[in-house]
Design a protein around this motif. Structure first.
Motif, mmCIF file in Angstrom:
data_model
loop_
_atom_site.group_PDB
_atom_site.id
_atom_site.type_symbol
_atom_site.label_atom_id
_atom_site.label_comp_id
_atom_site.label_asym_id
_atom_site.label_seq_id
_atom_site.Cartn_x
_atom_site.Cartn_y
_atom_site.Cartn_z
ATOM 1 N N THR A 178 40.500 34.432 43.084
ATOM 2 C CA THR A 178 41.984 34.984 42.546
ATOM 3 C C THR A 178 42.652 33.318 42.396
ATOM 4 O OG1 THR A 178 42.064 36.783 43.452
ATOM 5 C CG2 THR A 178 44.534 35.605 42.650
ATOM 6 N N THR A 182 43.494 31.061 38.212
ATOM 7 C CA THR A 182 45.031 31.983 38.018
ATOM 8 C C THR A 182 45.386 29.975 38.025
ATOM 9 O OG1 THR A 182 45.110 33.876 39.176
ATOM 10 C CG2 THR A 182 47.126 32.240 38.601
ATOM 11 N N TYR A 183 44.897 29.407 38.303
ATOM 12 C CA TYR A 183 45.455 27.992 38.430
ATOM 13 C C TYR A 183 44.256 26.937 37.564
ATOM 14 C CZ TYR A 183 49.583 30.267 41.105
ATOM 15 O OH TYR A 183 50.443 31.340 41.235
#
Length: 211
Positions: A178, A182-183
């Motif tokens: 995740t 996401t980043y």
């Protein structure tokens, strides 16, 4: 704006406590004050700022040993993972390692579950639910500054252990994915143990994330 981050490696198991602030701010945040209160207070004084909040990624003893006295000394509220408030409030009941403690219990002032954005010390902070090392573990990310405080989820060339109560490797692996999804790779990872790294470096070379 470059984020001012200080890392203090504290306690018998070498946990990383972080202090962070905007360079022009007169308030700061403390992440995971695990031990050695005098050193933490000295670092706060050197940054010429007051503590606006204390953020906890999770409540294992090496990350929360100095929470109660630091909150008392500074008057700062404590943000604790929602699923682990009972651990913080009864920390010695959850000690599974002889020779450590006793520690002072603390009733959390605020809880976080993941999905929130906190506005503290002039920073917008994403709270990401990242269980697997502990049931309620969260990761704090300052996306505008490409800064992540990963607790015991992701380390430099390693990952958090999953053999403690509530630990689970598939859950931890999903939590790390995740964060990777996401980043951006340039995001600096400030972990609960060992050195600072980046998401990109761990994506490319961390042996636990290959295959």
């Amino acid at each position: 704006m470059a984020l001012d981050v200080r890392m203090l490696t504290v306690g018998p198991v070498q946990e990383n406590c972080f202090l962070l602030k905007r360079p022009d701010a007169d308030t700061l945040l403390v992440v995971d004050p695990g031990d050695e209160l005098p050193r933490i207070l000295q670092a706060i004084e050197s940054m010429e700022a007051t503590v606006e909040a204390i953020l906890l990624t999770h409540t294992h003893f090496d990350h929360v040993g100095a929470v109660a006295p630091l909150a008392r000394e500074t008057g700062a509220p404590v943000y604790c993972p929602e699923l682990e408030v009972q651990v913080l409030a009864n920390i010695n009941d959850y000690m599974r390692f002889p020779g450590f403690g006793p520690f002072e219990d603390y009733e959390a002032d605020h809880t976080v579950a993941g999905g929130e954005t906190l506005s503290l010390a002039g920073l917008d902070i994403d709270v990401v639910f990242t269980p697997g090392h502990s049931p309620g573990h969260v990761t704090f990310v300052v996306p505008d500054e490409l800064a992540m405080f990963s607790g015991d989820v992701l380390f430099q060339q390693s990952v958090g252990r999953t053999d403690l109560p509530g630990g689970d490797w598939p859950t931890l692996r999903a939590s790390i994915q995740t964060l990777l999804d996401t980043y951006p790779d340039e995001t600096r990872v400030h972990p609960g143990h060992m050195g600072v790294t980046t998401l990109g470096a761990e994506r490319a070379t961390n042996p636990f994330l290959q295959g």
